[in-house]
Each structure stands twice: as C-alpha cells, then as structure tokens.
Motif scaffolding. Structure first.
Motif, short mmCIF file in Angstrom:
data_model
loop_
_atom_site.label_atom_id
_atom_site.label_comp_id
_atom_site.label_asym_id
_atom_site.label_seq_id
_atom_site.Cartn_x
_atom_site.Cartn_y
_atom_site.Cartn_z
N ALA A 8 -50.38 -32.26 -34.46
CA ALA A 8 -50.33 -33.65 -34.00
C ALA A 8 -48.90 -34.17 -34.01
O ALA A 8 -48.47 -34.85 -33.09
CB ALA A 8 -51.22 -34.53 -34.86
N LYS A 9 -48.15 -33.84 -35.05
CA LYS A 9 -46.77 -34.32 -35.15
C LYS A 9 -45.87 -33.69 -34.09
O LYS A 9 -44.92 -34.32 -33.64
CB LYS A 9 -46.22 -34.06 -36.54
CG LYS A 9 -46.82 -34.99 -37.57
CD LYS A 9 -46.30 -34.71 -38.95
CE LYS A 9 -47.01 -35.61 -39.94
NZ LYS A 9 -46.60 -35.34 -41.31
N LEU A 10 -46.17 -32.45 -33.69
CA LEU A 10 -45.37 -31.79 -32.68
C LEU A 10 -45.39 -32.55 -31.36
O LEU A 10 -44.39 -32.63 -30.67
CB LEU A 10 -45.86 -30.36 -32.45
CG LEU A 10 -45.57 -29.36 -33.54
CD1 LEU A 10 -46.25 -28.03 -33.24
CD2 LEU A 10 -44.08 -29.15 -33.71
N GLY A 11 -46.51 -33.10 -31.00
CA GLY A 11 -46.62 -33.78 -29.72
C GLY A 11 -46.59 -35.29 -29.79
O GLY A 11 -46.72 -35.96 -28.78
N MET A 12 -46.39 -35.83 -30.98
CA MET A 12 -46.54 -37.27 -31.16
C MET A 12 -45.66 -38.10 -30.23
O MET A 12 -46.10 -39.08 -29.67
CB MET A 12 -46.27 -37.67 -32.61
CG MET A 12 -46.81 -39.03 -32.91
SD MET A 12 -47.08 -39.33 -34.66
CE MET A 12 -45.50 -39.08 -35.37
N ALA A 13 -44.44 -37.72 -30.02
CA ALA A 13 -43.54 -38.50 -29.18
C ALA A 13 -43.63 -38.11 -27.71
O ALA A 13 -42.94 -38.70 -26.88
CB ALA A 13 -42.12 -38.36 -29.67
N LYS A 14 -44.48 -37.14 -27.39
CA LYS A 14 -44.52 -36.66 -26.02
C LYS A 14 -45.91 -36.69 -25.39
O LYS A 14 -46.04 -36.69 -24.18
CB LYS A 14 -43.99 -35.22 -25.96
CG LYS A 14 -42.55 -35.11 -26.40
CD LYS A 14 -42.04 -33.72 -26.16
CE LYS A 14 -40.67 -33.52 -26.70
NZ LYS A 14 -39.62 -34.17 -25.99
N VAL A 15 -46.95 -36.69 -26.19
CA VAL A 15 -48.31 -36.56 -25.68
C VAL A 15 -49.16 -37.75 -26.11
O VAL A 15 -49.07 -38.21 -27.24
CB VAL A 15 -48.97 -35.26 -26.20
CG1 VAL A 15 -50.41 -35.15 -25.75
CG2 VAL A 15 -48.18 -34.04 -25.75
N ALA A 16 -49.98 -38.22 -25.18
CA ALA A 16 -50.97 -39.25 -25.49
C ALA A 16 -52.28 -38.83 -24.83
O ALA A 16 -52.28 -38.10 -23.84
CB ALA A 16 -50.53 -40.61 -24.98
N TYR A 17 -53.36 -39.26 -25.41
CA TYR A 17 -54.68 -38.91 -24.91
C TYR A 17 -55.34 -40.12 -24.28
O TYR A 17 -55.27 -41.22 -24.82
CB TYR A 17 -55.56 -38.40 -26.06
CG TYR A 17 -54.97 -37.19 -26.73
CD1 TYR A 17 -55.23 -35.92 -26.24
CD2 TYR A 17 -54.13 -37.32 -27.83
CE1 TYR A 17 -54.67 -34.81 -26.84
CE2 TYR A 17 -53.57 -36.21 -28.43
CZ TYR A 17 -53.84 -34.96 -27.93
OH TYR A 17 -53.28 -33.87 -28.52
N VAL A 18 -55.97 -39.91 -23.14
CA VAL A 18 -56.78 -40.95 -22.52
C VAL A 18 -58.22 -40.64 -22.91
O VAL A 18 -58.76 -39.59 -22.55
CB VAL A 18 -56.61 -40.96 -20.99
CG1 VAL A 18 -57.52 -42.01 -20.37
CG2 VAL A 18 -55.16 -41.22 -20.62
N LYS A 19 -58.79 -41.54 -23.66
CA LYS A 19 -60.12 -41.30 -24.23
C LYS A 19 -61.11 -42.34 -23.70
O LYS A 19 -60.96 -43.53 -23.97
CB LYS A 19 -60.03 -41.39 -25.76
CG LYS A 19 -61.34 -41.16 -26.46
CD LYS A 19 -61.13 -41.22 -27.96
CE LYS A 19 -62.46 -40.95 -28.66
NZ LYS A 19 -62.31 -40.92 -30.10
N PRO A 20 -62.12 -41.89 -22.95
CA PRO A 20 -63.17 -42.83 -22.53
C PRO A 20 -63.92 -43.35 -23.75
O PRO A 20 -64.22 -42.59 -24.67
CB PRO A 20 -64.10 -41.98 -21.65
CG PRO A 20 -63.37 -40.72 -21.38
CD PRO A 20 -62.36 -40.54 -22.46
N MET A 21 -64.17 -44.65 -23.78
CA MET A 21 -64.86 -45.26 -24.91
C MET A 21 -65.80 -46.35 -24.41
O MET A 21 -65.63 -46.84 -23.31
CB MET A 21 -63.85 -45.90 -25.87
CG MET A 21 -62.91 -44.94 -26.53
SD MET A 21 -61.90 -45.75 -27.77
CE MET A 21 -63.09 -45.97 -29.07
N ARG A 22 -66.71 -46.72 -25.27
CA ARG A 22 -67.58 -47.87 -25.01
C ARG A 22 -67.02 -49.05 -25.80
O ARG A 22 -66.44 -48.86 -26.87
CB ARG A 22 -69.01 -47.58 -25.44
CG ARG A 22 -69.67 -46.39 -24.74
CD ARG A 22 -70.05 -46.70 -23.36
NE ARG A 22 -71.21 -47.60 -23.38
CZ ARG A 22 -71.88 -47.92 -22.32
NH1 ARG A 22 -71.56 -47.43 -21.16
NH2 ARG A 22 -72.89 -48.74 -22.41
N SER A 23 -67.21 -50.23 -25.29
CA SER A 23 -66.72 -51.42 -25.99
C SER A 23 -67.29 -51.53 -27.40
O SER A 23 -66.65 -52.07 -28.29
CB SER A 23 -67.03 -52.68 -25.19
OG SER A 23 -68.42 -52.78 -24.92
N ASP A 24 -68.46 -50.97 -27.61
CA ASP A 24 -69.10 -50.99 -28.93
C ASP A 24 -68.25 -50.28 -29.98
O ASP A 24 -68.34 -50.59 -31.17
CB ASP A 24 -70.48 -50.32 -28.86
CG ASP A 24 -71.31 -50.79 -27.69
OD1 ASP A 24 -70.84 -50.63 -26.53
OD2 ASP A 24 -72.41 -51.30 -27.91
#
Length: 89
Positions: free
Chosen positions: A20-36
């Motif tokens: 996680a730390k290796l990609g922290m400044a370079k990678v982000a995840y798009v995560k589908p979520m419900r408002s709940d």
C-alpha cells in the motif's frame, strides 16, 4: 552463491502494508459504493438518502479522498492530483 526469489519469498517479503505504501502517492482506487456505506468510510460526510449508487476515490492505503455520484468525476479528481486510477469490484 546466488538466491533466486520464489513467489513464496516475495509473498512473505512484501506485506499488504508495504504494498500500500509503495503506491500511495501514485495510485488511487475508484470503488463503487452505496450511500448506506458512506458514513462508515467518510464519517464527516453529510447524511445521504439510502440506496444511492456512488463512487469513492480511495488512496492506495485505504484513506478516502472523495465521494461522488459519477465515476468520471472520481477519475478526473485522481487525474488532477496525478494519481493512476484502478477500479475495485
């Protein structure tokens, strides 16, 4: 004598935290979520009506960055911050 690393060696050497730390400044995840589920990930978010389909932009270490109702907006925010986006399913 040299030692060739096996897949098992790499798995034991690179922990999820290190990865996680290796990609922290370079990678982000798009995560589908419900408002709940938003209040759990974004405690400071205002109360939302239940049942909305949303998208969270999350850093590699799991830190929430933003939430929106359009995937394109999450990806645009990542692009503006020079982050490579990866989708989570």
């Amino acid at each position: 004598m040299t030692h060739d690393l096996t897949q098992n060696d790499l798995t034991q050497t690179i922990t999820p935290e290190i990865l996680a730390k290796l990609g922290m400044a370079k990678v982000a995840y798009v995560k589908p979520m419900r408002s709940d589920d938003i209040s759990r990930m974004f405690p400071q978010a205002p109360e939302l009506p239940p049942g909305l389909d949303l998208f969270a932009l999350v850093s590699a270490d799991g830190t929430p960055i933003m939430v929106t109702d359009r995937r394109e907006d999450a990806e645009a925010n990542a692009w503006q911050n020079e982050l490579e986006t990866v989708s989570l399913h």
